[in-house]
Enzyme design. Structure first.
Site, PDB file in Angstrom:
ATOM      1  N   LYS A  44       0.810  -1.215   0.000  1.00 12.50           N
ATOM      2  CA  LYS A  44       0.000   0.000   0.000  1.00 12.50           C
ATOM      3  C   LYS A  44       0.848   1.273   0.000  1.00 12.50           C
ATOM      4  O   LYS A  44       0.358   2.348  -0.334  1.00 12.50           O
ATOM      5  CB  LYS A  44      -0.956  -0.002   1.190  1.00 12.50           C
ATOM      6  CG  LYS A  44      -1.982  -1.123   1.125  1.00 12.50           C
ATOM      7  CD  LYS A  44      -2.987  -0.878   0.030  1.00 12.50           C
ATOM      8  CE  LYS A  44      -4.058  -1.938   0.008  1.00 12.50           C
ATOM      9  NZ  LYS A  44      -5.154  -1.620  -0.872  1.00 12.50           N
TER      10      LYS A  44
HETATM   11  N1  PMP Z   1      -4.362  -7.745   1.464  1.00 15.64           N
HETATM   12  C1  PMP Z   1      -4.322  -6.777   2.380  1.00 15.64           C
HETATM   13  C2  PMP Z   1      -3.736  -7.072   3.709  1.00 15.64           C
HETATM   14  C3  PMP Z   1      -4.874  -5.511   2.094  1.00 15.64           C
HETATM   15  O1  PMP Z   1      -4.846  -4.539   3.023  1.00 15.64           O
HETATM   16  C4  PMP Z   1      -5.456  -5.292   0.822  1.00 15.64           C
HETATM   17  C5  PMP Z   1      -6.094  -3.966   0.534  1.00 15.64           C
HETATM   18  N2  PMP Z   1      -7.479  -3.940   0.744  1.00 15.64           N
HETATM   19  C6  PMP Z   1      -5.468  -6.335  -0.101  1.00 15.64           C
HETATM   20  C7  PMP Z   1      -4.900  -7.541   0.244  1.00 15.64           C
HETATM   21  C8  PMP Z   1      -6.101  -6.205  -1.462  1.00 15.64           C
HETATM   22  O2  PMP Z   1      -5.371  -5.417  -2.318  1.00 15.64           O
HETATM   23  P1  PMP Z   1      -6.072  -4.379  -3.289  1.00 15.64           P
HETATM   24  O3  PMP Z   1      -6.753  -3.381  -2.435  1.00 15.64           O
HETATM   25  O4  PMP Z   1      -4.961  -3.815  -4.104  1.00 15.64           O
HETATM   26  O5  PMP Z   1      -7.054  -5.139  -4.110  1.00 15.64           O
END
Ligand code: PMP
Length: 339
Positions: A44
């Site tokens: 992130k």
């Molecule tokens: N795993 C974790 C621990 C996350 O915080 C997120 C974000 N929501 C995701 C997976 C999924 O990734 P994305 O938001 O890029 O789809």
């Protein structure tokens, strides 16, 4: 001298690591990309930086401003680091199912955290989406990135993670697998890779209790698919703009338990101390790989975050036992050691 100007210059360029034990007997090569090598310990960081830079360019975020986001923790950490380096304040709304560790970590880096109830509709004024939106309306010079719909989210992965995967595999990648939450990491990377080679297959992991798989397969947003689940980060009860269903060839549902068991196996058998949604991504990827991968194929699986944030959950034997997640084999081993 070789140094970074600030913490934000250390974001990205995470390694690609081959799965060994867990991929035994599966043809082809399975590579994982542990995003915990980023300074905030998750992927992130990449999109946090991009969303803030875009807001600055567009004049939405001005010096001394406040960043407000509904975040499950990792986005908050990324935004907090970027905010520190650039001199902004942060307020985060999180749902009450998030790990206490994640909340503590955000407070440790100076953010204000507001905990909101999970089991309310997204448009309920108490939901973490609604509270973040309201604060944004009330606080002057505040910026609400909204990672679900902000194009900077997927764009960050299109500009950094995608090219890294392509270059690290020297263009040999044939499959890309990722959990889908906001959709940024799946769709940003998928767009880049498919532009390079349209035959690359993308596999998105969804949780039980989420709308994605059914929507992909039928085009129907089915509210009956929505029910509470524990896995953090993947699956949604909304359709975020960052999920481009045309870029995801298929979805696989992964249960809370299968994800938890695989998370622990990754730590013990591969030395990768990862988060719960990483276990979901690997479980689904291996399930797909066992059926479909051929000799010469190269599958890349993105691992969103680090294990520290789940020490009181998946890495805690009592918690695993209480939820019926500890497998007999593992339970017996734990018992033997105690005896
Ligand atoms: N795993 C974790 C621990 C996350 O915080 C997120 C974000 N929501 C995701 C997976 C999924 O990734 P994305 O938001 O890029 O789809």
């Amino acid at each position: 001298m070789k140094y970074s100007d600030s913490i934000i210059d250390t974001i990205g360029n995470t390694p690609l690591i081959k799965l060994n034990k867990l991929a035994e007997g599966i043809p082809g090569t399975i590579l994982v990309k542990p995003e915990y090598f980023n300074p905030g310990n998750s992927m992130k960081d990449r999109m946090a930086l991009k969303m803030v830079e875009m807001a600055e360019e567009e004049g939405i975020l001005k010096p001394g401003g406040t960043i407000i986001e509904g975040t499950s923790g990792n986005t908050g950490m990324g935004l907090a680091l970027v905010a520190i380096a650039k001199g902004y304040k942060c307020i985060f709304t999180v749902s009450d199912k998030q790990s206490q560790e994640k909340i503590n970590i955000l407070r440790a880096v100076g953010a204000e955290v507001i905990v909101c109830p999970t089991n309310v509709a997204p448009d309920d004024p108490r939901s973490y989406y609604s509270v973040a939106k309201k604060l944004n309306e009330e606080i002057p010079n505040s910026f609400y990135p909204n990672q679900y719909d902000n194009p900077g989210n997927a764009l960050a992965h299109y500009e950094t993670t995608g090219p890294e995967v392509w270059e690290q595999t020297e263009g040999q990648v044939t499959h890309y697998a990722a959990g889908v939450g906001t959709g940024g990491s799946m769709c940003g990377v998928a767009r880049y890779l498919k532009e390079k080679n349209k035959d690359i297959v993308t596999i998105g992991m969804d949780s039980y209790g989420s709308v994605f798989k059914k929507y992909k397969e039928t085009g129907i947003f089915d509210e009956r698919e929505i029910y509470p689940y524990m896995l953090e980060g993947i699956g949604e009860d909304i359709l975020p703009k960052n999920v481009d269903f045309d870029l995801i060839d298929q979805f696989i549902k992964v249960s809370d338990k299968d994800a938890a068991v695989m998370t622990r196996r990754m730590a013990r058998e591969e030395g990768l101390f990862i988060g719960w949604s990483c276990g979901a991504a690997v479980h689904g990827a291996l399930q797909y790989a066992k059926e479909h991968l051929k000799e010469g194929d190269v599958m890349v699986v993105i691992l969103p975050d680090h294990g520290t944030r789940y020490l009181n959950k998946v890495y805690n034997d009592s918690w695993m036992k209480d939820h019926g997640f500890l497998e007999e084999r593992e339970f017996a081993t734990a018992g033997d050691i105690i005896a």
